[in-house]
Write a protein that holds these residues in place. Structure first.
Motif, short mmCIF file in Angstrom:
data_model
loop_
_atom_site.label_atom_id
_atom_site.label_comp_id
_atom_site.label_asym_id
_atom_site.label_seq_id
_atom_site.Cartn_x
_atom_site.Cartn_y
_atom_site.Cartn_z
N THR A 212 0.71 -1.44 -0.10
CA THR A 212 0.03 -0.24 -0.02
C THR A 212 0.56 1.42 0.11
O THR A 212 0.86 1.95 -0.83
CB THR A 212 -1.00 0.25 1.42
OG1 THR A 212 -1.46 -1.24 1.39
CG2 THR A 212 -2.20 1.62 1.11
N LYS A 213 2.08 1.55 0.81
CA LYS A 213 2.38 2.52 1.13
C LYS A 213 3.96 2.70 0.01
O LYS A 213 4.22 3.73 -0.28
CB LYS A 213 3.38 2.30 2.32
CG LYS A 213 2.74 2.37 3.95
CD LYS A 213 2.35 3.86 4.03
CE LYS A 213 1.89 3.12 5.95
NZ LYS A 213 0.85 1.88 6.24
N GLN A 214 4.82 2.02 -0.44
CA GLN A 214 5.93 1.49 -1.44
C GLN A 214 5.26 1.64 -3.24
O GLN A 214 5.92 1.79 -3.55
CB GLN A 214 6.46 0.63 -0.55
CG GLN A 214 7.48 0.93 0.57
CD GLN A 214 7.81 -0.15 0.66
OE1 GLN A 214 8.83 -0.86 -0.25
NE2 GLN A 214 8.49 -0.58 2.08
N VAL A 215 4.13 0.64 -3.31
CA VAL A 215 3.83 0.54 -4.16
C VAL A 215 2.42 1.32 -5.00
O VAL A 215 2.35 1.61 -6.38
CB VAL A 215 3.10 -1.45 -4.99
CG1 VAL A 215 3.63 -1.36 -6.26
CG2 VAL A 215 4.84 -1.27 -4.56
N GLY A 216 1.62 0.77 -4.12
CA GLY A 216 0.13 1.55 -3.66
C GLY A 216 -0.53 0.68 -4.96
O GLY A 216 -0.57 0.33 -6.14
#
Length: 444
Positions: A212-216
């Motif tokens: 969620t945070k690093q790739v989306g």
């Protein structure tokens, strides 16, 4: 069909003189990058026995890396493939199609998890299947990112090297690798910092947080995972991990791909390992055990996802070769006829009982894990620190080989002995192989 006495026989040193002679020819003619676990040259294979050119008979705990689950000369495979050889060896399905390819696709739709409409595309190797699963997922989602996991193995092509976790020997010196591949934690219970009982929910939360945070999540085309991680050490993700990741994929329009190349086709005591926690993947990749030793692989999945690639976008000259398709139909016939899921469970109960008894005697055995006829022991220098012991794994494998038992190693740390006997191995050979392993431990 071979009909070899199902008895271990060691009549020369291993490897013997004829194998050593062939090894000299091999060294002169075959690229050095192609390794071999044990340089004994095979003459015949039948059920649980490999007979070499020197007349030695080795007990097979490798199945050609989980390929010859039905044996390496199964009657139905030989019969159907031989009949197809008489008719034609090749037309290319993309030029003029043939019924065998369609029959294999129909069988895969019947056997794979889920009762939704399914379609398949056939290829030559596991790596090709994974690569095409990524192509299909990207075409369907119009996204690019692919999520894979620590300790995962997915192949040796450029894209699948990027997907694979372990550097040596798979990736070292072969880069640059394909972009848009992101690796997240897996629930490796034995090595989870807060204990195996917490590994499932904690690893899932960490993985989802990183995605969620690093790739989306909106950028992710596919999440690819082996329901039992093969090359990484026969790691069974701790309970709850796979369902949480599967749900995350469903909630975010991500294609969930189960890589069942090593774990599929009765190997774990179920048709597919993902069935253990009721996982229904969007796509499933298969190869290895699919065709009784003939080169075949498949991507099978939801019809609307499989149909996302444009006409001509999937294929390959040899994909779904007619002789390999005939072999697959023979292998599936054998699996059903002999109830090889039940046989895999019998192998598991025998192996786990014997290995558990060994663990009480030999502290080097840190963990026994796996399901069906996909069992492994992780070796450590000290059970308290869990320091990996690759030297012990290598020494044990060497000792087993010398006694006429073929075993394989694996694991990110090279410290895992893995056991993949053919599902048709006899109980006496299975026990004899376990005796050899126990004796090797005692000697070590």
């Amino acid at each position: 069909m071979s009909d070899i006495p199902q008895e271990r026989r060691v009549v020369t040193a291993i490897p013997g003189p004829k194998s050593q002679e062939l090894q000299q020819r091999r060294l002169a003619a075959v690229a050095a990058g192609v390794g071999s676990t044990l340089p004994v040259f095979t003459a015949r294979v039948d059920r649980g026995i490999i007979e070499d050119v020197d007349g030695n008979r080795l007990i097979d705990f490798g199945s050609g890396i989980a390929v010859t689950s039905v044996g390496a000369s199964a009657e139905a495979v030989v019969r159907r493939a031989s009949a197809q050889l008489q008719e034609f060896t090749h037309t290319c399905f993309m030029v003029t199609p043939y019924e065998g390819y369609v029959e294999v696709a129909e069988a895969l739709a019947e056997l794979t998890p889920g009762d939704h409409a399914k379609k398949s595309a056939l290829f030559n190797s596991g790596a090709e299947a994974v690569e095409n699963a990524v192509k299909i997922a990207r075409a369907y989602t119009k996204r690019q990112a692919v999520i894979v996991f620590d300790h995962g193995y997915h192949g040796r092509t450029n894209l699948t090297m990027a997907l694979t976790s372990k550097n040596m020997p798979y990736k070292q010196g072969f880069g640059p690798f394909a972009p848009e591949v992101y690796r997240v934690p897996v629930a490796y219970g034995y090595r989870w910092p807060t204990g195996a009982e917490n590994a499932g929910p904690e690893a899932a939360a960490q993985a989802i947080d990183q995605i969620t945070k690093q790739v989306g999540a909106d950028n992710v085309a596919a999440i690819i995972i082996e329901p039992v991680l093969g090359e990484g050490g026969f790691i069974e993700p701790a309970k709850g991990f796979l369902p949480a990741i599967r749900q995350f994929a469903a909630d975010n329009g991500i294609v969930f791909v189960a890589d069942e190349i090593q774990s599929g086709f009765c190997r774990t005591g179920q048709w597919f390992a993902c069935e253990d926690e009721g996982i229904v993947p969007d796509l499933i990749t298969t190869a290895k055990g699919i065709a009784g030793g003939l080169p075949l692989a498949a991507v099978t999945g939801k019809a609307e996802i499989m149909d996302a690639a444009h006409a001509g976008g999937l294929g390959g000259t040899y994909g779904g070769n007619p002789v390999a398709c005939a072999g697959a139909l023979g292998a599936i016939e054998t699996m059903k006829e002999l109830d090889l899921n039940a046989k895999a469970k019998e192998i598991e109960s025998t192996m786990k009982a014997r290995l558990t008894a060994m663990q009480e005697k030999f502290p080097a055995i840190g963990e026994i894990r796996g399901r069906g006829a996909m069992i492994a022991i992780e070796l450590v220098t000290d059970p308290a620190t869990k320091e990996p012991d690759p030297a012990a794994a290598a020494a044990l494998a060497k000792a087993c080989h010398a006694e006429g038992l073929l075993v394989l190693t694996c694991g990110t740390y090279g410290n895992v002995l893995r056991f993949l006997p053919p599902l048709v191995i006899g109980q006496d050979l299975l026990n004899e192989g376990l005796d050899i392993i126990e004796n090797a431990f005692a000697a070590l």
